[in-house]
Scaffold this motif. Structure first.
Motif, short mmCIF file in Angstrom:
data_model
loop_
_atom_site.label_atom_id
_atom_site.label_comp_id
_atom_site.label_asym_id
_atom_site.label_seq_id
_atom_site.Cartn_x
_atom_site.Cartn_y
_atom_site.Cartn_z
N ALA A 327 -16.11 13.27 6.56
CA ALA A 327 -16.47 14.33 7.50
C ALA A 327 -16.40 13.90 8.96
O ALA A 327 -15.96 14.67 9.83
CB ALA A 327 -17.87 14.86 7.18
N ASP A 328 -16.83 12.69 9.28
CA ASP A 328 -16.80 12.23 10.67
C ASP A 328 -15.39 11.88 11.12
O ASP A 328 -15.00 12.17 12.26
CB ASP A 328 -17.72 11.01 10.85
CG ASP A 328 -19.18 11.38 10.70
OD1 ASP A 328 -19.53 12.54 10.98
OD2 ASP A 328 -19.98 10.51 10.29
N LYS A 329 -14.63 11.28 10.23
CA LYS A 329 -13.28 10.83 10.59
C LYS A 329 -12.32 11.99 10.80
O LYS A 329 -11.33 11.87 11.53
CB LYS A 329 -12.73 9.90 9.50
CG LYS A 329 -13.51 8.62 9.32
CD LYS A 329 -12.91 7.78 8.20
CE LYS A 329 -13.71 6.50 7.96
NZ LYS A 329 -13.15 5.71 6.84
N ILE A 330 -12.59 13.12 10.15
CA ILE A 330 -11.63 14.22 10.16
C ILE A 330 -11.42 14.80 11.55
O ILE A 330 -10.41 15.45 11.83
CB ILE A 330 -12.07 15.33 9.16
CG1 ILE A 330 -10.88 16.19 8.78
CG2 ILE A 330 -13.20 16.18 9.73
CD1 ILE A 330 -11.14 17.12 7.63
N PHE A 331 -12.37 14.56 12.47
CA PHE A 331 -12.24 15.08 13.83
C PHE A 331 -11.56 14.08 14.77
O PHE A 331 -11.41 14.34 15.95
CB PHE A 331 -13.61 15.45 14.39
CG PHE A 331 -14.26 16.61 13.69
CD1 PHE A 331 -13.77 17.90 13.86
CD2 PHE A 331 -15.34 16.42 12.84
CE1 PHE A 331 -14.36 18.98 13.22
CE2 PHE A 331 -15.92 17.48 12.18
CZ PHE A 331 -15.44 18.77 12.37
N HIS A 359 -17.78 23.45 25.63
CA HIS A 359 -18.68 24.61 25.66
C HIS A 359 -20.14 24.21 25.46
O HIS A 359 -21.00 25.07 25.27
CB HIS A 359 -18.26 25.61 24.57
CG HIS A 359 -17.04 26.40 24.93
ND1 HIS A 359 -15.77 25.92 24.73
CD2 HIS A 359 -16.90 27.63 25.50
CE1 HIS A 359 -14.89 26.83 25.15
NE2 HIS A 359 -15.55 27.86 25.61
N GLY A 360 -20.42 22.92 25.52
CA GLY A 360 -21.79 22.45 25.37
C GLY A 360 -22.29 22.56 23.94
O GLY A 360 -23.50 22.55 23.70
N GLY A 361 -21.37 22.65 23.00
CA GLY A 361 -21.75 22.80 21.59
C GLY A 361 -21.30 21.62 20.74
O GLY A 361 -20.88 20.58 21.27
N THR A 362 -21.35 21.80 19.43
CA THR A 362 -20.96 20.75 18.50
C THR A 362 -20.23 21.36 17.32
O THR A 362 -20.19 22.58 17.16
CB THR A 362 -22.19 19.97 17.97
OG1 THR A 362 -23.08 20.91 17.32
CG2 THR A 362 -22.93 19.28 19.10
N MET A 363 -19.67 20.48 16.50
CA MET A 363 -19.02 20.91 15.25
C MET A 363 -19.52 20.04 14.11
O MET A 363 -19.86 18.88 14.29
CB MET A 363 -17.50 20.79 15.36
CG MET A 363 -16.81 21.95 16.03
SD MET A 363 -15.05 22.00 15.62
CE MET A 363 -15.11 22.60 13.93
N ALA A 364 -19.53 20.63 12.92
CA ALA A 364 -19.89 19.90 11.71
C ALA A 364 -19.09 20.48 10.56
O ALA A 364 -18.59 21.61 10.65
CB ALA A 364 -21.39 20.00 11.45
N SER A 373 -14.25 24.01 1.89
CA SER A 373 -14.88 23.42 3.07
C SER A 373 -15.54 24.50 3.91
O SER A 373 -15.19 25.68 3.83
CB SER A 373 -13.84 22.71 3.95
OG SER A 373 -13.13 21.73 3.20
N ALA A 374 -16.52 24.08 4.70
CA ALA A 374 -17.19 24.97 5.65
C ALA A 374 -17.22 24.26 7.00
O ALA A 374 -17.95 23.27 7.17
CB ALA A 374 -18.59 25.32 5.18
N PHE A 375 -16.44 24.74 7.94
CA PHE A 375 -16.43 24.20 9.30
C PHE A 375 -17.36 25.04 10.16
O PHE A 375 -17.16 26.26 10.29
CB PHE A 375 -15.02 24.22 9.87
CG PHE A 375 -14.12 23.16 9.29
CD1 PHE A 375 -14.03 21.91 9.87
CD2 PHE A 375 -13.39 23.42 8.14
CE1 PHE A 375 -13.20 20.93 9.34
CE2 PHE A 375 -12.55 22.44 7.58
CZ PHE A 375 -12.48 21.20 8.19
N CYS A 376 -18.38 24.41 10.75
CA CYS A 376 -19.42 25.13 11.49
C CYS A 376 -19.33 24.80 12.99
O CYS A 376 -19.30 23.62 13.36
CB CYS A 376 -20.80 24.76 10.96
SG CYS A 376 -20.99 25.06 9.18
#
Length: 382
Positions: A327-331, A359-364, A373-376
C-alpha cells in the motif's frame, strides 16, 4: 509572586523592607527587585537615580552594563526610567536595547520599570536561553537559505529537463515512430516475418516511452497554481471524467455507481486529473473472471489523531487487487505491482498523491488480491 507597592509611602515602604522576614522572602525571589529614587537639581530636573534598595538577584545581576549605586544620564537605563517618571506609564526593555551584540557569557535580561512615589520600582528577569535560541535560529536561517538556493538550482534543472522532455524528446519519438511506420508500410514485404515482428515491437517500445515521457512531464508540471483555488463541485468533475472515459465505461460488463459528492476548495484541473487516474485504474485492473463493479462513495470523517473534519471520497472496485503490504509503495514513482501486460508508466498514483498533498489532504488505499481495491481521498473541510 508579585507585590503592589504603589499604595505605600516611602516611610511605610522602608518599614516593610526593614522587616527581616519580608527581606528574606524578597531575596529568595528568582527575579531582581530594586527601588530607585529620582535625584533632582535646583530647578526640579531629574539628573539621576539613586538605589534605595535592591534584593540579592538585582545586586548580583550579570548584565554587561553593571548596576552601580547611581544611574547617571549617561547610563543606558536613564532614558527609560526618566520616561516612567515623566509619564507615569510603565516601560519594558532589555539589555539588547543598548547592546545588540551581547557576549555569549552574558544572559539577556528583561526589565520592567513602574513609577513609585518620586522614583521607580525596577524588576528584572534573565532569559537564560534567549541568546542561545537566537543564535540557533540565526544558524538555522543561514542553513535554510543555503538549502533554498540548492532547491532553486534543482528546480531550474527540473524545468530544463521538463522542457526538453516536453518538446525535443517527444518530437524525436514521434519522428522515430513515423519512420518505422513508413518502413513497415512500404518495405515490409521485403522483410521476413521475424523482421516485421521486430519492427512492431520497436513501435510498441516507442509508444511506451512516449507514455512515460507524458507522465513525467505531467508530474513535473503539477504545482500550486497561484491563487486559482476555487470551489469545485466534485459531482461535475466526476461527470466530466466519466464522459472522457465513455468508451471504456459504457460496456455491458461494467457497473458504475456513485453517491452525491461535496464541493471542495481546490484546483479544478488537478482534481479532474486525480479522478481520471483513479477511474482509469479501476477499469484497467478489473478482474477477467467477473463483471467489473466500480463505486464512488462519500462520507465525512475525522483526520487521524485530530478532530479536523475531512471529506472522504472513495473509489472502490472489485478488480484484481494487490497485497496490503504494497500500500505505501504503490504511490511511489515508477513502482509497478502488476506485470507488463497492463499498460502504464508507474507514475499515475504518484501524481494522485501529489495532487492530494497540494490540496492539504492525503490518500490511502485498502486492497486484497482477487477482491479489489478502495482508494480514499481525504480533502479538508472548509
Amino acid at each position: 509572586m508579585s507585590f503592589d507597592f504603589s499604595s505605600f509611602s516611602s516611610d511605610e515602604l522602608q518599614q516593610v523592607l526593614d522587616n527581616d522576614i519580608f527581606r528574606a522572602m524578597v531575596n529568595a525571589m528568582p527575579i531582581g527587585i530594586a527601588f530607585l529614587k529620582a535625584v533632582r537639581n535646583h530647578d526640579d530636573t531629574v539628573i539621576g537615580f539613586d538605589f534605595t534598595y535592591r534584593n540579592l538577584v538585582a545586586d548580583l545581576h550579570p548584565a554587561k552594563t553593571p548596576l552601580a549605586n547611581h544611574i547617571a544620564p549617561s547610563h543606558p537605563m536613564f532614558d527609560p526610567l526618566l520616561r516612567v517618571i515623566d509619564t507615569g506609564r510603565s516601560e519594558e526593555f532589555t539589555n539588547d536595547d543598548w547592546d545588540d551584540q551581547l557576549e555569549d557569557s552574558v544572559k539577556q535580561t528583561r526589565y520592567t520599570a513602574r513609577k513609585f512615589n518620586d522614583g521607580v520600582v525596577l524588576t528584572s528577569i534573565e532569559n537564560t536561553d534567549a541568546k542561545k535560541a537566537e543564535q540557533k535560529i540565526s544558524s538555522l536561517n543561514k542553513s535554510l537559505k543555503t538549502k533554498n538556493r540548492e532547491l532553486q538550482s534543482l528546480n531550474n534543472e527540473l524545468k530544463t529537463f521538463t522542457s526538453i522532455a516536453a518538446f525535443d524528446y517527444k518530437d524525436t519519438l514521434k519522428t522515430l515512430y513515423t519512420n518505422l511506420e513508413y518502413i513497415i508500410s512500404h518495405d515490409a514485404r521485403n522483410f521476413s516475418n521475424t523482421g516485421r515482428a521486430n519492427l512492431r515491437k520497436a513501435q510498441t517500445a516507442i509508444q511506451k516511452m512516449k507514455l512515460l515521457t507524458d507522465d513525467i512531464v505531467a508530474f513535473s508540471n503539477i504545482q500550486v497554481l497561484g491563487n486559482n483555488i476555487v470551489p469545485v463541485d466534485l459531482n461535475t468533475v466526476l461527470a466530466d471524467v466519466s464522459k472522457e472515459l465513455d468508451e471504456k465505461m459504457h460496456q455491458p460488463e461494467i457497473t458504475f455507481e456513485k453517491e452525491s459528492l461535496p464541493v471542495v476548495n481546490g484546483y479544478p484541473f488537478l482534481i479532474d486529473l486525480l479522478f481520471f487516474h483513479l477511474l482509469d485504474n479501476a477499469l484497467k485492473f478489473r478482474s477477467p473472471d467477473r463483471p467489473c463493479e466500480i463505486k464512488v462513495t462519500y462520507h465525512l470523517t475525522k483526520e487521524r489523531n485530530t478532530d479536523h473534519e475531512m471529506h472522504q471520497i472513495s473509489f472502490i472496485d472489485n478488480g484484481i487487487g494487490f497485497e496490503q503490504e504494497e500500500a505505501d509503495k504503490i504511490f511511489e514513482m515508477f513502482y509497478r505491482i502488476h506485470d507488463k501486460k497492463y499498460k502504464g508508466s508507474g507514475i499515475g498514483l504518484a501524481i494522485c498523491k501529489k495532487i492530494m498533498t497540494l490540496h492539504g489532504g492525503t490518500m490511502a488505499v485498502e486492497s486484497e488480491p482477487g477482491k479489489g481495491s478502495a482508494f480514499c481521498c481525504f480533502f479538508p473541510v472548509g
